[in-house]
Design a protein around this motif. Structure first.
Motif, mmCIF file in Angstrom:
data_model
loop_
_atom_site.group_PDB
_atom_site.id
_atom_site.type_symbol
_atom_site.label_atom_id
_atom_site.label_comp_id
_atom_site.label_asym_id
_atom_site.label_seq_id
_atom_site.Cartn_x
_atom_site.Cartn_y
_atom_site.Cartn_z
ATOM 1 N N ALA A 165 5.572 0.747 7.739
ATOM 2 C CA ALA A 165 4.999 0.855 6.394
ATOM 3 C C ALA A 165 3.828 1.839 6.393
ATOM 4 O O ALA A 165 3.682 2.670 5.493
ATOM 5 C CB ALA A 165 4.535 -0.513 5.898
ATOM 6 N N ASN A 166 3.018 1.756 7.455
ATOM 7 C CA ASN A 166 1.897 2.707 7.567
ATOM 8 C C ASN A 166 2.402 4.139 7.694
ATOM 9 O O ASN A 166 1.818 5.075 7.160
ATOM 10 C CB ASN A 166 1.024 2.371 8.781
ATOM 11 C CG ASN A 166 0.114 1.184 8.494
ATOM 12 O OD1 ASN A 166 -0.050 0.794 7.329
ATOM 13 N ND2 ASN A 166 -0.442 0.581 9.523
ATOM 14 N N ARG A 167 3.508 4.265 8.451
ATOM 15 C CA ARG A 167 4.091 5.612 8.609
ATOM 16 C C ARG A 167 4.578 6.132 7.259
ATOM 17 O O ARG A 167 4.410 7.302 6.933
ATOM 18 C CB ARG A 167 5.229 5.563 9.625
ATOM 19 C CG ARG A 167 5.339 6.871 10.397
ATOM 20 C CD ARG A 167 6.286 6.806 11.570
ATOM 21 N NE ARG A 167 7.655 6.606 11.154
ATOM 22 C CZ ARG A 167 8.436 5.627 11.603
ATOM 23 N NH1 ARG A 167 7.951 4.741 12.458
ATOM 24 N NH2 ARG A 167 9.671 5.516 11.193
ATOM 25 N N HIS B 100 0.835 -1.203 0.000
ATOM 26 C CA HIS B 100 0.000 0.000 0.000
ATOM 27 C C HIS B 100 0.872 1.256 0.000
ATOM 28 O O HIS B 100 0.621 2.214 -0.747
ATOM 29 C CB HIS B 100 -0.915 -0.025 1.233
ATOM 30 C CG HIS B 100 -1.860 1.131 1.305
ATOM 31 N ND1 HIS B 100 -2.766 1.412 0.300
ATOM 32 C CD2 HIS B 100 -2.022 2.098 2.253
ATOM 33 C CE1 HIS B 100 -3.447 2.493 0.627
ATOM 34 N NE2 HIS B 100 -3.016 2.933 1.797
ATOM 35 N N ALA B 101 1.932 1.220 0.814
ATOM 36 C CA ALA B 101 2.852 2.371 0.885
ATOM 37 C C ALA B 101 3.468 2.630 -0.483
ATOM 38 O O ALA B 101 3.572 3.782 -0.929
ATOM 39 C CB ALA B 101 3.944 2.109 1.916
ATOM 40 N N TYR C 16 10.134 4.140 3.919
ATOM 41 C CA TYR C 16 9.716 2.980 3.132
ATOM 42 C C TYR C 16 10.796 1.903 3.148
ATOM 43 O O TYR C 16 10.509 0.715 3.348
ATOM 44 C CB TYR C 16 9.410 3.398 1.688
ATOM 45 C CG TYR C 16 9.023 2.240 0.812
ATOM 46 C CD1 TYR C 16 7.713 1.760 0.800
ATOM 47 C CD2 TYR C 16 9.975 1.577 0.033
ATOM 48 C CE1 TYR C 16 7.361 0.664 0.026
ATOM 49 C CE2 TYR C 16 9.634 0.476 -0.748
ATOM 50 C CZ TYR C 16 8.326 0.033 -0.751
ATOM 51 O OH TYR C 16 7.979 -1.049 -1.512
ATOM 52 N N ARG C 17 12.049 2.329 2.966
ATOM 53 C CA ARG C 17 13.152 1.350 2.938
ATOM 54 C C ARG C 17 13.307 0.659 4.297
ATOM 55 O O ARG C 17 13.620 -0.523 4.369
ATOM 56 C CB ARG C 17 14.469 2.015 2.523
ATOM 57 C CG ARG C 17 14.477 2.564 1.085
ATOM 58 C CD ARG C 17 14.382 1.478 0.041
ATOM 59 N NE ARG C 17 14.293 2.048 -1.299
ATOM 60 C CZ ARG C 17 13.715 1.471 -2.345
ATOM 61 N NH1 ARG C 17 13.152 0.285 -2.201
ATOM 62 N NH2 ARG C 17 13.676 2.046 -3.510
ATOM 63 N N SER D 275 1.580 10.465 1.855
ATOM 64 C CA SER D 275 0.299 11.169 1.667
ATOM 65 C C SER D 275 0.417 12.615 2.113
ATOM 66 O O SER D 275 -0.077 13.525 1.449
ATOM 67 C CB SER D 275 -0.813 10.517 2.465
ATOM 68 O OG SER D 275 -0.857 9.161 2.181
ATOM 69 N N THR D 276 1.075 12.821 3.260
ATOM 70 C CA THR D 276 1.250 14.185 3.768
ATOM 71 C C THR D 276 2.061 15.011 2.773
ATOM 72 O O THR D 276 1.717 16.156 2.477
ATOM 73 C CB THR D 276 1.963 14.165 5.138
ATOM 74 O OG1 THR D 276 1.232 13.296 5.984
ATOM 75 C CG2 THR D 276 2.040 15.540 5.752
#
Lengths: 340, 196
Positions: A76-78, A21-22, A35-36, A84-85
Motif C-alpha cells: 500500500a505504501n508502494r 492513504h494510498a 493498489y489492487r 505520488s511519483t
C-alpha cells in the motif's frame, strides 16, 4: 508450541490505514495495479487471521497472517509512492512542456509583429494560446493526460503556423528577383531623368521618396490587412505589387482619408494576371479586379488595416505631396532586400 | 422415559446448532454483488469513504464467516457474519446511490456551465455581429471570426467529453471556452468604445 498466539489486529489496522492513504493519494487512478495487489493482500491477511482465530487455541498460528498484512502495508505504501511519483513527474513534465509552449508563444508573438503574414496566421497563435490556458485548468484539476494532450494541441497549432510562414517565405524567395528588378529599374529611371519616384516596401512597412536615384525621405507605412500577398481580386485585403504611376491628386476634403494619391491599379499586367487566375480557377469567376488604390492619410495606427491602399500619417502625406504629382512613378514590392 | 426425553432434547439441540451453522452463502453473494455494482457505479472515485465503509464491512463479514468455517462443525455460528453481510450489502447499495447522486451533481454542474458557456459564445457572436464594420476594422474582425471558430471547436470537444461521461475534463475545457468567449466580447466592446 504454535508460532504466534495473538491475532495481529494492529497489523491489520496499519495495513487498512496505509491502503486508505494510498486511495486518498490517487493510487486507484495512478498506481492501480499496485493498489489492487495491496487491497487483495489486506483481504488475504484478514481472512487468514480469521481462519486462525477459528482454530482451537493450541493450534492457532497468526504468523502467516501477520506476514501477509505486513506485506499489504508495504505494498500500500508502494502504491502511495508510485501515485505520488506519477503525480509529481506528470506535474513537472507538463509544467516544463507548458513553459516551452509559453516561451514559443511569446517568441512568435514578437516575431509576428509587423510581419506581412501576421493576419493570415494569427488565428493559429490564438488557438495555441487557448490550448495553453485550457491546459492550466486541466492541470489544476489533476487531469494530467488531458492537460498533456492540450499542450500537444497548442504545439501543433504553432507548427502549422510556422509551416504557413515558411510557405510565404518560399513564395517570397521565388519572386524576389522580380522585385529587385522593379526597384533597380525605378531607381535607374529616376537617376536618368533626375525626377522624383516612390518605392514602397511592404515587408519593411516603409515608403521611400527618391529623386535622381537618391533616397530623399522615408515614411512609415501601413497596408491592406492581408499584406503578404500580391493583390488578386477586389476585397482580398492585399496591397498590389507592381510598377504604377500617380493618376490623380486628391487634396484635403476630396479624400475620406485626409489626402490621397490615386495610382493606376489595375495596370496591364494586373489585368492579364487577373484573367489568367480566373481561367485557372484560382479565383471565383464572379470576382472583380477592384481599383481605387491610393497612397492616403489617416495612417499611424500601427497595424495593417486598409483594403489594399498604402496609408501614411497625415503629416507625412503633407510632406510627400509637396514633391510628387500626377505621373510620378510608384513601385510597390513585397520585399526589396538590396535597396536602399 | 427419562432416556427418551434426553434423546429428544439432544436431537433438538443438534437441530438448533445445525440450523445456526448454515453458512450465509446467499447473503455473502448478495453483498459481493452489491460491492461490484458500487464499483461499476464509480463509487470508489465519487464517494470513496462510503465505498470504503461498505468494503470494510464486507471484509469483516467474510472474516467472521471464515472464523466460523475454521471451527469444528458443532461449534459454528454464522449469525454475526450473516448480519454483517446484510449490513455490507446495504452500505454498498447506499454507496452506489450516493455515487450516482454525486455523479449527477457534477453532471448538473457541467450542464449549467455548458449553458453559461453557450450564452458567453452567443454574446461574443452577437458582439461580433454588431461590431462596427468600417474599413479599418476588417482585419480585426477577420481575426475575431477565426477566434470564434476556434472557441466553437473547443466547445464541441468539451461537449463530446461530457457526452462520454468525462465530466471533469469537460468542465475544465468549458471553463477555458467561457474565459475566451468573454475576452472576445470584452475586446469588441473596448474596440467599439474606442471608435466612439
Amino acid at each position: 508450541m504454535a508460532g504466534c498466539q495473538e491475532p495481529p489486529s494492529a497489523s491489520l489496522e496499519r495495513a487498512k490505514k496505509a491502503l486508505e492513504h494510498a486511495s486518498n493519494m490517487g493510487a486507484i487512478k495512478y498506481a492501480e495495479t499496485t493498489y489492487r495487489s495491496a487491497e487483495q493482500l489486506v483481504q488475504q491477511g484478514w481472512m487468514e487471521m480469521a481462519r486462525q482465530k477459528g482454530r482451537l487455541g493450541p493450534f492457532r498460528n497468526f504468523k502467516p497472517a501477520d506476514s501477509i498484512l505486513n506485506l499489504a502495508f508495504e505494498t500500500a505504501n508502494r502504491a502511495t509512492e508510485e501515485a505520488s511519483t506519477y503525480v509529481r513527474n506528470s506535474e513537472a513534465l507538463i509544467q516544463a512542456e507548458r513553459t516551452t509552449l509559453k516561451s514559443e508563444l511569446s517568441e512568435w508573438k514578437e516575431g509576428l509583429n509587423g510581419a506581412l503574414s501576421r493576419n493570415k496566421v494569427e488565428h493559429y497563435w490564438n488557438a495555441a494560446e487557448l490550448a495553453y490556458r485550457t491546459s492550466e485548468i486541466l492541470l489544476n484539476n489533476r487531469e494530467f493526460d488531458e492537460a498533456r494532450k492540450m499542450v500537444a494541441e497548442g504545439k501543433e497549432s504553432l507548427k502549422k503556423m510556422a509551416e504557413m510562414i515558411t510557405a510565404y517565405d518560399n513564395d517570397d524567395s521565388s519572386k524576389i528577383h522580380i522585385w529587385r528588378r522593379w526597384v533597380a529599374e525605378t531607381v535607374e529611371s529616376s537617376r536618368a531623368s533626375g525626377r522624383y519616384a516612390i518605392i514602397v516596401d511592404k515587408s519593411k512597412h516603409r515608403t521611400y521618396l527618391i529623386k535622381g536615384g537618391k533616397l530623399i525621405h522615408t515614411y512609415d507605412s501601413e497596408f491592406g490587412y492581408n499584406p503578404a500577398h500580391q493583390k488578386m481580386f477586389s476585397g482580398d485585403g492585399a496591397t498590389p505589387e507592381g510598377k504604377y504611376y500617380i493618376t490623380e491628386e486628391k487634396g484635403y476634403g476630396r479624400s475620406k482619408y485626409y489626402k490621397a494619391l490615386l495610382i493606376n491599379y489595375p495596370n496591364a499586367s494586373d489585368k492579364v494576371r487577373f484573367e489568367e487566375n480566373k481561367r485557372k480557377g484560382y479565383i471565383s469567376k464572379r470576382a472583380r479586379i477592384g481599383g481605387l488604390i491610393e497612397i492616403h492619410g489617416e495612417g499611424g495606427k500601427g497595424r495593417d488595416w486598409t483594403e489594399g491602399c498604402v496609408a501614411l500619417t497625415n503629416k507625412d502625406m503633407d510632406h510627400l505631396m509637396k514633391y510628387v504629382g500626377v505621373g510620378t512613378p510608384v513601385t510597390i514590392v513585397r520585399r526589396s532586400d538590396r535597396w536602399p | 422415559m427419562i432416556q427418551r426425553v434426553a434423546l429428544v432434547l439432544a436431537a433438538f439441540a443438534l437441530l438448533v446448532i445445525a440450523g445456526c451453522s448454515k453458512a450465509p452463502e446467499a447473503e455473502m453473494q448478495a453483498a459481493n454483488n452489491a460491492i461490484n455494482a458500487a464499483r461499476s457505479a464509480e463509487a470508489e472515485q465519487y464517494v470513496p469513504n462510503a465505498f470504503r465503509m461498505a468494503s470494510d464491512t464486507l471484509n469483516a463479514a467474510m472474516a467472521a464467516k471464515n472464523e466460523q468455517d475454521s471451527k469444528f462443525a458443532l461449534f459454528r455460528s454464522y449469525g454475526k457474519s450473516k448480519e454483517m453481510f446484510i449490513r455490507a450489502q446495504a452500505l454498498a447499495e447506499e454507496a452506489s446511490a450516493k455515487a450516482a447522486e454525486e455523479k449527477e451533481r457534477v453532471r448538473q454542474e457541467v450542464t449549467n456551465l455548458i449553458t453559461e458557456a453557450q450564452a458567453a459564445i452567443d454574446a461574443a457572436n452577437a458582439a461580433y455581429a454588431k461590431a462596427p464594420k468600417g474599413k479599418g476594422n476588417k482585419a480585426e474582425l477577420e481575426l475575431i471570426k477565426t477566434d470564434l471558430a476556434g472557441v466553437a471547436a473547443q466547445f464541441e470537444e468539451a461537449k463530446n467529453d461530457f457526452n462520454a461521461g468525462k465530466y471533469l475534463t469537460a468542465k475544465s475545457k468549458v471553463q477555458a471556452v467561457m474565459q475566451k468567449a468573454n475576452s472576445i466580447t470584452e475586446e469588441i466592446a473596448t474596440a467599439a468604445g474606442m471608435k466612439k
